[in-house]
Design an enzyme around this catalytic site. Structure first.
Site, PDB file in Angstrom:
ATOM      1  N   PHE A 134      -5.022  10.062  -0.141  1.00 12.72           N
ATOM      2  CA  PHE A 134      -4.457  10.579  -1.047  1.00 12.72           C
ATOM      3  C   PHE A 134      -3.475   9.661  -1.901  1.00 12.72           C
ATOM      4  O   PHE A 134      -2.557   9.390  -1.072  1.00 12.72           O
ATOM      5  CB  PHE A 134      -3.760  11.959  -0.708  1.00 12.72           C
ATOM      6  CG  PHE A 134      -3.056  12.677  -1.914  1.00 12.72           C
ATOM      7  CD1 PHE A 134      -3.953  13.592  -2.741  1.00 12.72           C
ATOM      8  CD2 PHE A 134      -1.992  12.431  -1.937  1.00 12.72           C
ATOM      9  CE1 PHE A 134      -3.265  14.205  -3.762  1.00 12.72           C
ATOM     10  CE2 PHE A 134      -1.144  13.122  -3.171  1.00 12.72           C
ATOM     11  CZ  PHE A 134      -1.942  13.996  -3.958  1.00 12.72           C
ATOM     12  N   ASP A 221       0.137   2.327   1.305  1.00 11.13           N
ATOM     13  CA  ASP A 221       0.818   3.605   0.799  1.00 11.13           C
ATOM     14  C   ASP A 221       1.569   4.183   1.736  1.00 11.13           C
ATOM     15  O   ASP A 221       1.172   4.945   2.477  1.00 11.13           O
ATOM     16  CB  ASP A 221      -0.301   4.384   0.140  1.00 11.13           C
ATOM     17  CG  ASP A 221       0.290   5.571  -0.534  1.00 11.13           C
ATOM     18  OD1 ASP A 221       1.492   5.792  -0.234  1.00 11.13           O
ATOM     19  OD2 ASP A 221      -0.438   6.283  -1.447  1.00 11.13           O
ATOM     20  N   LYS A 250       9.100   9.600  -2.273  1.00 10.60           N
ATOM     21  CA  LYS A 250       9.337  10.919  -1.409  1.00 10.60           C
ATOM     22  C   LYS A 250      11.066  10.553  -0.820  1.00 10.60           C
ATOM     23  O   LYS A 250      11.853  10.738  -1.574  1.00 10.60           O
ATOM     24  CB  LYS A 250       8.437  11.168  -0.238  1.00 10.60           C
ATOM     25  CG  LYS A 250       7.284  11.657  -0.778  1.00 10.60           C
ATOM     26  CD  LYS A 250       6.127  12.163   0.300  1.00 10.60           C
ATOM     27  CE  LYS A 250       5.020  12.880  -0.033  1.00 10.60           C
ATOM     28  NZ  LYS A 250       5.009  14.217  -0.510  1.00 10.60           N
TER      29      LYS A 250
END
Ligand SMILES: Cc1ncc(COP(=O)(O)O)c(C=O)c1O
Length: 397
Positions: A134, A221, A250
């Site tokens: 993702f 990632d 984040k």
């Protein structure tokens, strides 16, 4: 009030989220409180954003101090706090350079654009991602995201993306053998959205070697597992590999939207003036907050406690795994998951935990993801396991 909030949410807010009918209004450390003053242990942490819990003194002070000076100015000017944060992020990555943006999907877009710019000179275009990966919701990142459920209704996507099997080195090798234009491979050291699936050490090390040998860029990632979540500042540090591009977001901004790429010196300068940009990315408020987050998390003594607490938590969860409902528990540092045999049991477990004052997160059908703040206390871990045990006992009745 709650009823009115639900009605007005449905009336005014686009319905792309199915929200819990709970309105959280304040937080302190690992706890949050809803509009009825009900207390919850927050083991969602804003989906791996609030890595130092709520109302962290250092982050709050940094934000307030910055508010008194300047919130936004634009990347037309030098921003000293950007330089400080970039220096700190690259202290173990000599000569790597940083570009700041606002989110994880934007960080991955920037990584793909940088890779493509570099690839022009090598006639390389194709980016490989792996099953379960993702990488975000914008078109480029969505094209790298492999599960169909995120993509349905949004075709056509961006060309030039291929999928290899997760943790299967032969799958990547066979793509590279057939396609001489492979530009980059993007990989999450731990797949968060896929249900906390841990990339094998040997697989990632072999992949690193293959990428080096074939002049293919390795993009890590780290949007979900970077900034200390696995007990290392970056998840890839658990693998003794060095990616060419690292993407972050984040937790990076300490709760203020912030993303970044960190790029290898051989490629970083391919993003020349005007070739890429962002209005808000790296603004002084996000940088001040991010600096406080990073200064607190980066200390080896702090990161050691994350690993220790992760081990304690995983061991406690393993005791629960004797339940017939649970297939597996797994985790690294403070990203953990309980995998159920049945999707409906995972859902029921999550709902019952929330009802009993513990926020956890269902992910990829069968998995309950647990993301406590990294400064969680041992007794809070024990408290959460008690709630989970109680819920499992209820479910077994
Ligand atoms: C590994 C990974 N990459 C990218 C993203 C996208 O980040 P954002 O929601 O900030 O765009 C996420 C979000 O969950 C993620 O977990």
């Amino acid at each position: 009030m709650l009823k009115k909030n639900i009605e007005e949410n449905n009336k005014f807010i686009i319905g792309n989220y199915s929200r819990y009918p709970i309105s959280i209004i304040r937080g302190e450390g690992s706890y949050v409180y809803d509009s009825n003053n009900k207390k919850y242990l927050d083991f969602v942490s804003g989906i791996a954003v609030n890595n130092l819990g709520h109302n962290n003194k250092g982050i709050k002070k940094a934000i307030i101090d910055q508010l008194d000076k300047l919130v936004h100015i634009s990347n037309l000017f030098l921003i000293p706090s950007q330089i400080k944060l970039a220096k700190s992020l690259t202290s173990n990555l000599p000569r790597y350079k940083v570009f700041f943006c606002n989110s994880g999907t934007e960080a991955n877009e920037a990584a793909f654009k940088l890779a493509r710019k570099w690839g022009i000179f090598n006639n390389k275009k194709t980016i490989i991602s792996v099953t379960g990966g993702f990488h975000g919701r914008t078109f480029g990142s969505l094209s790298a995201t492999t599960p169909k459920k995120y993509k349905e209704g949004f075709y056509p996507l961006v060309p030039g993306f291929k999928t290899a099997k997760f943790n299967d080195i032969e799958s990547i090798k066979s793509i590279i053998k057939k396609d001489k234009k492979i530009l980059a491979v993007i990989i999450e050291p731990i797949q968060g959205e896929a249900g906390v699936k841990i990339t094998d050490k040997k697989y990632l090390q072999d992949l690193f070697k293959i990428c080096k040998k074939n002049k293919i860029l390795l993009i890590a990632d780290e949007v979900q597992v970077g900034i200390g979540r696995t007990g290392k500042l970056f998840g890839f540090e658990n693998y003794d590999v060095r990616p060419d591009i690292i993407t972050l977001a984040k937790a990076l901004g300490g709760g203020i939207p912030c993303g970044a790429i960190i790029a290898n010196p051989e490629i970083s300068d391919f993003l020349t003036p005007g070739s890429h940009g962002t209005t808000m990315g790296g603004n002084p408020l996000a940088m001040a907050s991010g600096l406080s987050m990073l200064n607190q998390i980066k200390k080896p003594s702090f990161l050691n406690t994350v690993s220790k607490k992760g081990k304690l938590f995983l061991n406690k969860l393993k005791n629960l795994a004797s339940s017939d409902l649970i297939k597996e528990v797994r985790g690294k540092g403070l990203i953990l998951a309980i995998e159920f045999y049945e999707q409906k049991k995972a859902k029921l477990f999550t709902n019952k935990c929330i009802k009993n004052g513990l926020l956890v997160l269902i992910t990829e059908k069968y998995n309950v993801r647990i993301l406590p703040p990294l400064n969680v206390k041992n007794n809070e871990i024990i408290e959460s396991v008690k709630i989970m045990k109680f819920v499992l006992e209820q479910m077994n009745e």
